[in-house]
Design a protein around this motif. Structure first.
Motif, PDB file in Angstrom:
ATOM      1  N   VAL A 128       0.714  -1.440  -0.027  1.00  0.00           N
ATOM      2  CA  VAL A 128       0.479  -0.586   0.099  1.00  0.00           C
ATOM      3  C   VAL A 128       1.080   1.326   0.326  1.00  0.00           C
ATOM      4  CG1 VAL A 128      -1.645   1.775   1.791  1.00  0.00           C
ATOM      5  CG2 VAL A 128      -1.749  -1.535   1.462  1.00  0.00           C
ATOM      6  N   VAL A 129       0.754   2.251  -0.932  1.00  0.00           N
ATOM      7  CA  VAL A 129       1.024   3.521  -0.937  1.00  0.00           C
ATOM      8  C   VAL A 129      -0.240   4.486  -1.006  1.00  0.00           C
ATOM      9  CG1 VAL A 129       1.675   5.468  -2.249  1.00  0.00           C
ATOM     10  CG2 VAL A 129       3.065   3.103  -2.435  1.00  0.00           C
ATOM     11  N   LEU A 130       0.411   4.703   0.524  1.00  0.00           N
ATOM     12  CA  LEU A 130      -0.141   6.951   0.895  1.00  0.00           C
ATOM     13  C   LEU A 130       0.384   7.208   0.841  1.00  0.00           C
ATOM     14  CD1 LEU A 130      -0.830   5.031   4.310  1.00  0.00           C
ATOM     15  CD2 LEU A 130      -2.462   4.806   3.106  1.00  0.00           C
ATOM     16  N   SER A 131      -0.132   8.240   0.416  1.00  0.00           N
ATOM     17  CA  SER A 131       0.355   9.966  -0.529  1.00  0.00           C
ATOM     18  C   SER A 131      -0.250  10.915  -0.097  1.00  0.00           C
ATOM     19  CB  SER A 131       0.118   9.586  -2.715  1.00  0.00           C
ATOM     20  OG  SER A 131       0.657  10.975  -2.595  1.00  0.00           O
ATOM     21  N   THR A 132       0.670  11.564  -0.197  1.00  0.00           N
ATOM     22  CA  THR A 132       0.125  13.398   0.315  1.00  0.00           C
ATOM     23  C   THR A 132       0.840  14.505  -0.179  1.00  0.00           C
ATOM     24  OG1 THR A 132       2.241  13.773   1.840  1.00  0.00           O
ATOM     25  CG2 THR A 132      -0.113  12.835   2.656  1.00  0.00           C
ATOM     26  N   VAL A 133       0.834  13.840  -2.021  1.00  0.00           N
ATOM     27  CA  VAL A 133       1.493  14.360  -3.303  1.00  0.00           C
ATOM     28  C   VAL A 133       1.520  15.523  -3.377  1.00  0.00           C
ATOM     29  CG1 VAL A 133       3.350  12.813  -3.157  1.00  0.00           C
ATOM     30  CG2 VAL A 133       2.034  13.116  -4.292  1.00  0.00           C
ATOM     31  N   GLY A 134       0.618  16.255  -2.927  1.00  0.00           N
ATOM     32  CA  GLY A 134      -0.273  17.057  -3.821  1.00  0.00           C
ATOM     33  C   GLY A 134       0.835  18.708  -4.640  1.00  0.00           C
ATOM     34  N   PRO A 135       0.035  19.749  -4.992  1.00  0.00           N
ATOM     35  CA  PRO A 135      -1.098  19.269  -5.841  1.00  0.00           C
ATOM     36  C   PRO A 135      -0.847  17.963  -6.873  1.00  0.00           C
ATOM     37  CG  PRO A 135       0.057  20.991  -6.460  1.00  0.00           C
ATOM     38  CD  PRO A 135       0.928  20.125  -5.582  1.00  0.00           C
ATOM     39  N   TYR A 136      -1.689  17.235  -6.560  1.00  0.00           N
ATOM     40  CA  TYR A 136      -1.806  15.699  -7.712  1.00  0.00           C
ATOM     41  C   TYR A 136      -1.581  15.956  -8.631  1.00  0.00           C
ATOM     42  CZ  TYR A 136      -2.451  13.679  -2.588  1.00  0.00           C
ATOM     43  OH  TYR A 136      -2.315  13.798  -1.335  1.00  0.00           O
ATOM     44  N   GLN A 137      -2.043  16.741  -9.191  1.00  0.00           N
ATOM     45  CA  GLN A 137      -2.554  16.891 -11.109  1.00  0.00           C
ATOM     46  C   GLN A 137      -1.248  17.053 -11.157  1.00  0.00           C
ATOM     47  OE1 GLN A 137      -5.124  19.858 -11.808  1.00  0.00           O
ATOM     48  NE2 GLN A 137      -4.587  21.298 -10.104  1.00  0.00           N
ATOM     49  N   LEU A 138       0.026  17.314 -10.654  1.00  0.00           N
ATOM     50  CA  LEU A 138       0.774  18.066 -11.086  1.00  0.00           C
ATOM     51  C   LEU A 138       1.801  17.363 -10.576  1.00  0.00           C
ATOM     52  CD1 LEU A 138       1.871  21.816  -9.524  1.00  0.00           C
ATOM     53  CD2 LEU A 138       1.293  20.768 -12.199  1.00  0.00           C
ATOM     54  N   TYR A 139       2.158  16.080  -9.265  1.00  0.00           N
ATOM     55  CA  TYR A 139       3.084  15.374  -8.616  1.00  0.00           C
ATOM     56  C   TYR A 139       2.690  14.055  -9.169  1.00  0.00           C
ATOM     57  CZ  TYR A 139       5.058  19.679  -7.699  1.00  0.00           C
ATOM     58  OH  TYR A 139       5.734  21.143  -7.620  1.00  0.00           O
ATOM     59  N   GLY A 140       0.758  13.852  -8.706  1.00  0.00           N
ATOM     60  CA  GLY A 140       0.348  12.108  -9.257  1.00  0.00           C
ATOM     61  C   GLY A 140       0.417  11.461  -9.880  1.00  0.00           C
ATOM     62  N   ASP A 141       0.695  11.697 -11.026  1.00  0.00           N
ATOM     63  CA  ASP A 141       0.424  10.803 -12.239  1.00  0.00           C
ATOM     64  C   ASP A 141       2.063   9.369 -12.144  1.00  0.00           C
ATOM     65  OD1 ASP A 141      -1.252  12.807 -12.891  1.00  0.00           O
ATOM     66  OD2 ASP A 141      -0.505  13.250 -14.904  1.00  0.00           O
ATOM     67  N   ALA A 142       2.791   9.200 -11.890  1.00  0.00           N
ATOM     68  CA  ALA A 142       3.344   8.872 -12.151  1.00  0.00           C
ATOM     69  C   ALA A 142       3.382   7.788 -10.908  1.00  0.00           C
ATOM     70  CB  ALA A 142       5.244   9.097 -12.354  1.00  0.00           C
ATOM     71  N   LEU A 143       2.968   7.791  -9.745  1.00  0.00           N
ATOM     72  CA  LEU A 143       2.868   7.453  -8.987  1.00  0.00           C
ATOM     73  C   LEU A 143       1.803   6.492  -9.201  1.00  0.00           C
ATOM     74  CD1 LEU A 143       3.851   6.444  -6.058  1.00  0.00           C
ATOM     75  CD2 LEU A 143       3.046   7.973  -4.948  1.00  0.00           C
ATOM     76  N   VAL A 144       0.017   7.124  -9.222  1.00  0.00           N
ATOM     77  CA  VAL A 144      -0.655   5.814  -9.799  1.00  0.00           C
ATOM     78  C   VAL A 144      -0.474   4.896 -10.200  1.00  0.00           C
ATOM     79  CG1 VAL A 144      -3.325   5.848 -10.538  1.00  0.00           C
ATOM     80  CG2 VAL A 144      -2.465   7.959  -8.811  1.00  0.00           C
ATOM     81  N   ALA A 145       0.461   5.428 -11.430  1.00  0.00           N
ATOM     82  CA  ALA A 145       0.733   4.661 -13.001  1.00  0.00           C
ATOM     83  C   ALA A 145       2.061   3.494 -12.430  1.00  0.00           C
ATOM     84  CB  ALA A 145       1.485   5.276 -13.768  1.00  0.00           C
ATOM     85  N   ALA A 146       1.999   3.731 -11.442  1.00  0.00           N
ATOM     86  CA  ALA A 146       3.272   2.705 -10.870  1.00  0.00           C
ATOM     87  C   ALA A 146       2.660   2.137  -9.833  1.00  0.00           C
ATOM     88  CB  ALA A 146       4.225   3.587 -10.072  1.00  0.00           C
ATOM     89  N   CYS A 147       1.834   2.598  -9.157  1.00  0.00           N
ATOM     90  CA  CYS A 147       1.125   1.542  -8.496  1.00  0.00           C
ATOM     91  C   CYS A 147      -0.164  -0.285  -9.086  1.00  0.00           C
ATOM     92  CB  CYS A 147      -0.107   1.967  -7.288  1.00  0.00           C
ATOM     93  SG  CYS A 147       1.197   2.989  -6.386  1.00  0.00           S
ATOM     94  N   VAL A 148      -0.442   0.865 -10.096  1.00  0.00           N
ATOM     95  CA  VAL A 148      -1.133  -0.080 -10.406  1.00  0.00           C
ATOM     96  C   VAL A 148      -0.738  -0.740 -11.475  1.00  0.00           C
ATOM     97  CG1 VAL A 148      -2.816   0.183 -12.968  1.00  0.00           C
ATOM     98  CG2 VAL A 148      -3.058   1.481 -11.363  1.00  0.00           C
ATOM     99  N   LYS A 149       0.777  -0.741 -12.608  1.00  0.00           N
ATOM    100  CA  LYS A 149       1.601  -1.117 -12.020  1.00  0.00           C
ATOM    101  C   LYS A 149       1.646  -2.922 -11.903  1.00  0.00           C
ATOM    102  CE  LYS A 149       5.770  -1.231 -14.946  1.00  0.00           C
ATOM    103  NZ  LYS A 149       7.363  -0.511 -15.527  1.00  0.00           N
ATOM    104  N   SER A 150       2.116  -2.604 -10.732  1.00  0.00           N
ATOM    105  CA  SER A 150       2.505  -3.934  -9.639  1.00  0.00           C
ATOM    106  C   SER A 150       1.663  -4.271  -8.921  1.00  0.00           C
ATOM    107  CB  SER A 150       3.701  -3.030  -8.505  1.00  0.00           C
ATOM    108  OG  SER A 150       2.745  -1.449  -7.914  1.00  0.00           O
ATOM    109  N   GLY A 151       0.406  -3.745  -8.954  1.00  0.00           N
ATOM    110  CA  GLY A 151      -0.956  -3.912  -8.239  1.00  0.00           C
ATOM    111  C   GLY A 151      -1.000  -3.728  -6.691  1.00  0.00           C
ATOM    112  N   THR A 152      -0.029  -2.846  -6.400  1.00  0.00           N
ATOM    113  CA  THR A 152       0.262  -1.527  -5.360  1.00  0.00           C
ATOM    114  C   THR A 152      -1.605  -1.445  -4.809  1.00  0.00           C
ATOM    115  OG1 THR A 152       2.408  -2.247  -4.885  1.00  0.00           O
ATOM    116  CG2 THR A 152       0.910  -0.832  -3.687  1.00  0.00           C
ATOM    117  N   ASP A 153      -1.990  -1.309  -3.866  1.00  0.00           N
ATOM    118  CA  ASP A 153      -2.309  -0.189  -3.517  1.00  0.00           C
ATOM    119  C   ASP A 153      -2.021   1.209  -3.114  1.00  0.00           C
ATOM    120  OD1 ASP A 153      -4.775  -2.771  -3.929  1.00  0.00           O
ATOM    121  OD2 ASP A 153      -4.297  -2.761  -1.987  1.00  0.00           O
TER     122      ASP A 153
END
Length: 152
Positions: free
Chosen positions: A60-85
């Motif tokens: 599981v990754v708990l993220s506080t990296v906002g603004p997400y529209q600037l910094y969140g794309d790659a992290l969501v993609a990495a979580c999806v790729k690895s099956g990580t929540d």
């Protein structure tokens, strides 16, 4: 929360802190009183490989990296790729919609669960509606059929 509730107890959840700078991670770890043994992971939204490596190490990754529209794309993609929540405290509905459209099918395939607005930005509305509905039932015998919220 983990430090306060569990300290170094044997039943403590396994957790780590991640960020762009080892020096800053060490400073925050020390500031919150986490044990020196707390794992620190250097990962950067501008370095997708570092995010892939981090996500492969966790459930599981708990993220506080906002603004997400600037910094969140790659992290969501990495979580999806690895099956990580993934969970965040986002309050950016346009970005959330975009991420759902981009990753929904792949997340289903990988088993990744993406949960936006799991905290700060959603809590005032969630608790506000809960308290309002409880009061409506108390005063009028039933919940309000519709609730609107507004932010100024």
């Amino acid at each position: 929360h983990f430090v306060r509730e569990y300290g170094n107890a044997a039943n403590a959840p396994k957790w780590a802190m991640a960020g762009r700078s080892m020096d800053k991670l060490e400073a925050v770890r020390d500031e919150i009183g986490a044990p020196a043994s707390t794992p620190l992971v250097v990962a950067d939204a501008d370095d997708p490989a570092s995010l892939d490596t981090m996500c492969a190490r966790t459930k599981v990754v708990l993220s506080t990296v906002g603004p997400y529209q600037l910094y969140g794309d790659a992290l969501v993609a990495a979580c999806v790729k690895s099956g990580t929540d993934y969970a965040d405290l986002c309050g950016e509905p346009g970005w959330m919609r975009e991420q759902i459209d981009l990753h929904h099918e792949a997340a289903k395939q990988s088993g990744s669960r993406i949960c936006f607005s799991s905290g700060f930005d959603s809590i005032p509305f969630d608790l506000g509606v809960l308290m309002l509905q409880q009061e409506a039932v108390k005063r009028h015998g039933s919940p309000a059929p519709r609730v609107k919220g507004r932010v100024r």
